[in-house]
Design an enzyme around this catalytic site. Sequence first.
Site, PDB file in Angstrom:
ATOM      1  N   ASN A   5       0.865  -1.182   0.000  1.00  0.00           N
ATOM      2  CA  ASN A   5       0.000   0.000   0.000  1.00  0.00           C
ATOM      3  C   ASN A   5       0.901   1.230   0.000  1.00  0.00           C
ATOM      4  OD1 ASN A   5      -1.844   2.009   0.361  1.00  0.00           O
ATOM      5  ND2 ASN A   5      -2.478   1.400   2.432  1.00  0.00           N
ATOM      6  N   TRP A   6       1.039   1.814  -1.161  1.00  0.00           N
ATOM      7  CA  TRP A   6       1.952   2.970  -1.288  1.00  0.00           C
ATOM      8  C   TRP A   6       1.390   4.238  -0.678  1.00  0.00           C
ATOM      9  CZ3 TRP A   6       4.676   3.234  -6.755  1.00  0.00           C
ATOM     10  CH2 TRP A   6       5.597   2.168  -6.849  1.00  0.00           C
ATOM     11  N   LYS A   7       0.101   4.219  -0.313  1.00  0.00           N
ATOM     12  CA  LYS A   7      -0.561   5.437   0.176  1.00  0.00           C
ATOM     13  C   LYS A   7      -0.296   6.579  -0.818  1.00  0.00           C
ATOM     14  CE  LYS A   7      -0.267   3.550   4.776  1.00  0.00           C
ATOM     15  NZ  LYS A   7      -0.166   3.750   6.207  1.00  0.00           N
ATOM     16  N   HIS A  93      -9.762   1.708   5.276  1.00  0.00           N
ATOM     17  CA  HIS A  93      -8.469   1.967   5.921  1.00  0.00           C
ATOM     18  C   HIS A  93      -8.655   3.022   7.020  1.00  0.00           C
ATOM     19  CE1 HIS A  93      -4.300   2.964   6.623  1.00  0.00           C
ATOM     20  NE2 HIS A  93      -3.972   1.873   5.951  1.00  0.00           N
ATOM     21  N   GLU A  95      -6.909   5.423   7.960  1.00  0.00           N
ATOM     22  CA  GLU A  95      -6.605   6.818   7.598  1.00  0.00           C
ATOM     23  C   GLU A  95      -7.831   7.475   6.958  1.00  0.00           C
ATOM     24  OE1 GLU A  95      -3.189   5.689   5.403  1.00  0.00           O
ATOM     25  OE2 GLU A  95      -2.036   5.439   7.234  1.00  0.00           O
ATOM     26  N   GLU A 161      -5.396  -4.019  11.042  1.00  0.00           N
ATOM     27  CA  GLU A 161      -4.333  -3.035  11.239  1.00  0.00           C
ATOM     28  C   GLU A 161      -4.613  -2.255  12.518  1.00  0.00           C
ATOM     29  OE1 GLU A 161      -2.222  -1.801   7.385  1.00  0.00           O
ATOM     30  OE2 GLU A 161      -4.116  -0.758   7.374  1.00  0.00           O
ATOM     31  N   GLY A 167       2.541   3.071  11.075  1.00  0.00           N
ATOM     32  CA  GLY A 167       3.512   4.167  10.985  1.00  0.00           C
ATOM     33  C   GLY A 167       4.293   4.425  12.261  1.00  0.00           C
ATOM     34  N   SER A 204       3.378  -1.273  10.567  1.00  0.00           N
ATOM     35  CA  SER A 204       4.832  -1.256  10.776  1.00  0.00           C
ATOM     36  C   SER A 204       5.520  -2.594  10.495  1.00  0.00           C
ATOM     37  CB  SER A 204       5.164  -0.767  12.184  1.00  0.00           C
ATOM     38  OG  SER A 204       4.808   0.585  12.314  1.00  0.00           O
ATOM     39  N   GLY A 225       2.883  -0.732   4.431  1.00  0.00           N
ATOM     40  CA  GLY A 225       2.907   0.667   4.008  1.00  0.00           C
ATOM     41  C   GLY A 225       4.332   1.101   3.700  1.00  0.00           C
ATOM     42  N   GLY A 226       4.951   1.819   4.631  1.00  0.00           N
ATOM     43  CA  GLY A 226       6.276   2.416   4.410  1.00  0.00           C
ATOM     44  C   GLY A 226       7.313   1.446   3.854  1.00  0.00           C
TER      45      GLY A 226
HETATM   46  P1  13P Z   1       2.989   1.082   7.762  1.00  0.00           P
HETATM   47  O1  13P Z   1       3.488  -0.243   7.271  1.00  0.00           O
HETATM   48  O2  13P Z   1       3.734   2.243   7.163  1.00  0.00           O
HETATM   49  O3  13P Z   1       2.898   1.125   9.254  1.00  0.00           O
HETATM   50  O4  13P Z   1       1.493   1.253   7.200  1.00  0.00           O
HETATM   51  C1  13P Z   1       0.609   0.217   7.418  1.00  0.00           C
HETATM   52  C2  13P Z   1      -0.627   0.503   6.655  1.00  0.00           C
HETATM   53  O5  13P Z   1      -1.409   1.351   7.024  1.00  0.00           O
HETATM   54  C3  13P Z   1      -0.840  -0.251   5.415  1.00  0.00           C
HETATM   55  O6  13P Z   1      -2.128  -0.108   4.957  1.00  0.00           O
END
Ligand code: 13P
Length: 242
Positions: A5-7, A93, A95, A161, A167, A204, A225-226
Site C-alpha cells: 500500500n503505497w498510500k 483503511h 486513515e 491493522e 507508521g 509497521s 505501508g512504508g
Molecule cells: P505502515 O506499514 O507504514 O505502518 O502502514 C501500514 C498501513 O497502514 C498499510 O495499509
Amino acid sequence: MFIANWKMNGSQSMLSDWLEGVGKTLDKSLQKQCLLCPPVCFLSEASQLISKYKLNISLGAQNIDPSSFSPITGGIDGAMLRSIGSEFVIIGHSERRDIFKERDSLLLEKLKSASEDGLKVIFCIGESLKEKEENQTAKVLKQQLQIVKNAELNEFMIAYEPVWAIGSGTAANIDYINKVHREISDEVSSYQKEGFLGVSYGGSVDSSSSKDILLIKGVQGLLIGGASLQYQEFCNIVLSNN
Ligand code: 13P
C-alpha cells in the site's frame, strides 16, 4: 498475499523501477502472491508495465467511490478502476476512517459498488490505542465487521491493522496478533461467506518483523505501508516467508 500500500507516495520513475526490481528479484510464483496498490493515477501505467515486463503481480486501488453517488466531482467508481487494471480495492483503511470520516454507511456503499463491479476487496479494521487500553479491541473489531456480514461480496480479505501500530515503527507483538487474528477469523468464518480469503496483518511490518508474523497460523497475508516503497525491502519481506 503481500499487499504493498503505497498510500500517497510514488512517481512514474519509482513505479517502473519498483516493478522491474520486483520482477528480477521474485520468481513468478512469488510474484503471484503480490498485490501492488499505488496511487490511482499510476494504475494504468502499472498495468502496462506489468504486461511489458511479463510480471505476475496483481493491482489494487486504495479507494473507490460508490457508483450510486454519481455525479460526484472527483469520483472514481469500480468500473473505472477495473478498466485500468485494478483487480482489488482497499476499503475501510483507518486513515480514511479518521481523516475523511468514512462511516459504516459509506463503507457499506463502497463494498456494494466493489461487488457490483467485480472487484475483490481488502477490508481494513483496527482498534485505536484508547480502545486497546480499555480492553475494547474484540468489541470494536466485531462492530467494524458487521457491514461485511451484511454485504454481498466477491472474494475479500480482512486486513487487521491496529491503528496504534501503523507508521509507529513497531508492529504489534506476536501473541497479540495471534489472539486477535483468531478472533477475527472465527467471527468472519461464522458468516459463512464463500469468498473469504483470510486475515492479513498490517502496521509497521518490515523485513525484521515479517518472518515471525508470517509464522502465525492465522496470518494469511501482510499489508505493508512504508516498507513497501523500496522494492528491495518489499522483496525481503516476501522472501522471509519460508
Ligand atoms: P505502515 O506499514 O507504514 O505502518 O502502514 C501500514 C498501513 O497502514 C498499510 O495499509
